[in-house]
Design a protein around this motif. Sequence first.
Motif, mmCIF file in Angstrom:
data_model
loop_
_atom_site.group_PDB
_atom_site.id
_atom_site.type_symbol
_atom_site.label_atom_id
_atom_site.label_comp_id
_atom_site.label_asym_id
_atom_site.label_seq_id
_atom_site.Cartn_x
_atom_site.Cartn_y
_atom_site.Cartn_z
ATOM 1 N N ALA A 350 0.819 -1.220 0.000
ATOM 2 C CA ALA A 350 0.000 0.000 0.000
ATOM 3 C C ALA A 350 0.848 1.264 0.000
ATOM 4 O O ALA A 350 0.401 2.318 -0.469
ATOM 5 C CB ALA A 350 -0.943 -0.006 1.196
ATOM 6 N N VAL A 353 1.609 1.582 -3.896
ATOM 7 C CA VAL A 353 0.554 1.365 -4.892
ATOM 8 C C VAL A 353 -0.736 2.002 -4.386
ATOM 9 O O VAL A 353 -1.142 1.762 -3.245
ATOM 10 C CB VAL A 353 0.324 -0.149 -5.107
ATOM 11 N N ARG A 354 -1.371 2.793 -5.227
ATOM 12 C CA ARG A 354 -2.649 3.400 -4.838
ATOM 13 C C ARG A 354 -3.843 2.634 -5.369
ATOM 14 O O ARG A 354 -4.915 2.650 -4.772
ATOM 15 C CB ARG A 354 -2.714 4.846 -5.333
ATOM 16 N N ASN A 355 -3.683 1.974 -6.504
ATOM 17 C CA ASN A 355 -4.828 1.379 -7.188
ATOM 18 C C ASN A 355 -4.606 -0.103 -7.462
ATOM 19 O O ASN A 355 -3.504 -0.509 -7.866
ATOM 20 C CB ASN A 355 -5.080 2.094 -8.521
ATOM 21 N N ALA A 377 -7.961 -5.333 -0.674
ATOM 22 C CA ALA A 377 -7.145 -4.193 -1.101
ATOM 23 C C ALA A 377 -7.671 -2.890 -0.492
ATOM 24 O O ALA A 377 -6.888 -2.030 -0.056
ATOM 25 C CB ALA A 377 -7.126 -4.102 -2.624
ATOM 26 N N MET A 382 -5.894 0.780 -0.224
ATOM 27 C CA MET A 382 -5.771 1.094 -1.644
ATOM 28 C C MET A 382 -7.154 1.235 -2.280
ATOM 29 O O MET A 382 -8.128 0.681 -1.786
ATOM 30 C CB MET A 382 -4.961 0.005 -2.352
ATOM 31 N N GLN A 383 -7.207 2.000 -3.365
ATOM 32 C CA GLN A 383 -8.442 2.063 -4.143
ATOM 33 C C GLN A 383 -8.532 0.784 -4.972
ATOM 34 O O GLN A 383 -7.532 0.363 -5.567
ATOM 35 C CB GLN A 383 -8.427 3.288 -5.058
#
Length: 422
Positions: A350, A353-355, A377, A382-383
Motif C-alpha cells: 500500500a 501502490v494506490r490502485n 485491497a 488502496m483504491q
Amino acid sequence: MTQGSDALLARMMTLHPKVIDLTLDRVERLLAALDHPETRLPPVIHIAGTNGKGSTLAMIRAGLEAAGGTVHAYTSPHLVRFHERIRLAGELISEDALNALLDQCLAANGPDPITYFEITTCAAFLGFSRVPADWCLLETGLGGRLDATNVLDRPRLTVITPVSLDHQQYLGDALGQIAAEKAGILKPGVPCIVARQPAEAMEAIEARAARIGAPLIVCGRDFDAWEEMGKLVFQDADGLLDLPMPALRGRHQIENAGMAVAALRHLGMAAEACETALTGADWPARMQPLIDTKLNALVPKAELWLDGGHNPSAGEALAATLAKMPQKETILVCGMLNTKDPLGYLKPLAAHVRNVIAVGIPDAPATLSAEETAAAATEAGMQANAAESVAAALAALNDVAPRARILICGSLYLAGAVLREA
C-alpha cells in the motif's frame, strides 16, 4: 502437449480424495513397488522453505551447469506445462518420457490411494534414476518432514530458505511449528545452508539440527551477501567474492543468491561458477518483465510485470523491490487463492501502490472472487475495483493510465494463466 500425459495426470488426480495429505506411507509403498529408484539418484541437494526455493534452486542449477555438471531438477508447481516440474540432465522431460513414467507408476500403484504430488514425485525419481547426471536438485512441495520428496537417507546437502507464515492449515499456526516442519529435511551428518531467519524459526531449526547432528551453515554467521556499489558481495570463511547482481530481479534475490553461492562454495565450485549462478539463472514469474506478449498489445505504452508471490513475506519482498525502482505510477492487477492471506499480502504494498484491479484466477476452484480480493485491497488502504479478467483489467487501464507500471501479481496460478495466454 498431447493428450497422453494430460489424460494420465487427470487420472492421477482421482486416486486420493485429498489434494494434500501429508504422510510418507503411500510414497514409500510405491517407491518399494518401483524397486526404490530414490536409492539410485546422483548426489542430491534438497531445498525447503517458504519463499525463494525455486529461485535459489535455479541459481544453484545455473552454477553447477556452468562448472560442467549435468543436473536433474524437480520443482513445483508448474506455470504452463507439467513438464516444467521435471528436468532430466538439464532438459525438460519429453512427452514420450513423461508418458512412460506415468504409465509405469500408475500400473505399480494400482487402485491404492495416493495423492497427485506423491505419484508424480515417484515418477520424477524413477526418471532421475534412469538418466545419468552429476547432481539432482529437489524442491519440497509443502513443508519438509512429511513432504513426498523427503525419502532420502543421505542427500549431499540441504538448504532451508526463509521461513514465514504460509500453509498454516497443514504446517501449524506458529512460526516455530512451520520451521520445525521445514527442518524435517535435515539429516544426520549432512550440512544444511540456512537463510537468515526470524528468531523463532531459527530456534526450531537449530533444535532439530542439534538433536540429529546436522551441521548448519547459517547466513549472518557463517556467510553473508549484500549489495555494494552495484555488485553483490559474498563473504564466508574462505574470503570475499565480488559478483554481479542476480539476473533475477528483486531485493530478496540478494539473499537467495547468497544461499546459492554458499551452497556452490560448499560443493567446491569455483568463483566463475558462482558468477554464472547469478547471471545465468532463469525463473519465470518472479518479477518478470513482460515484453512483446498479447497482453502488451492491450497496454502498448505501459510497463508490464508479472510476479507469482502470494504470502505476506512475498508482499514485503515485492514492496522492497518497488521501493528501489524508479518512481512511477504503479497499479496492481491482483488475483489470489482463498487459502492465502490477501490482506497480509497487500498491506506492505500500500505504501507504493494506490490502485488495484482485482481479478479471479481462471480454472482455479480455490480462487478468491475479484470482489473479495478488491475488499482486501480496500482494507489495506488502496483504491480497488474488480474486473472480469486480466485482459479486461488491462484494457480499462489503457484508457485511464496508459503509461503506468502494471504489476500482475498474487498467485503462481494467475501467473501461469497469464503465461499460457502470452
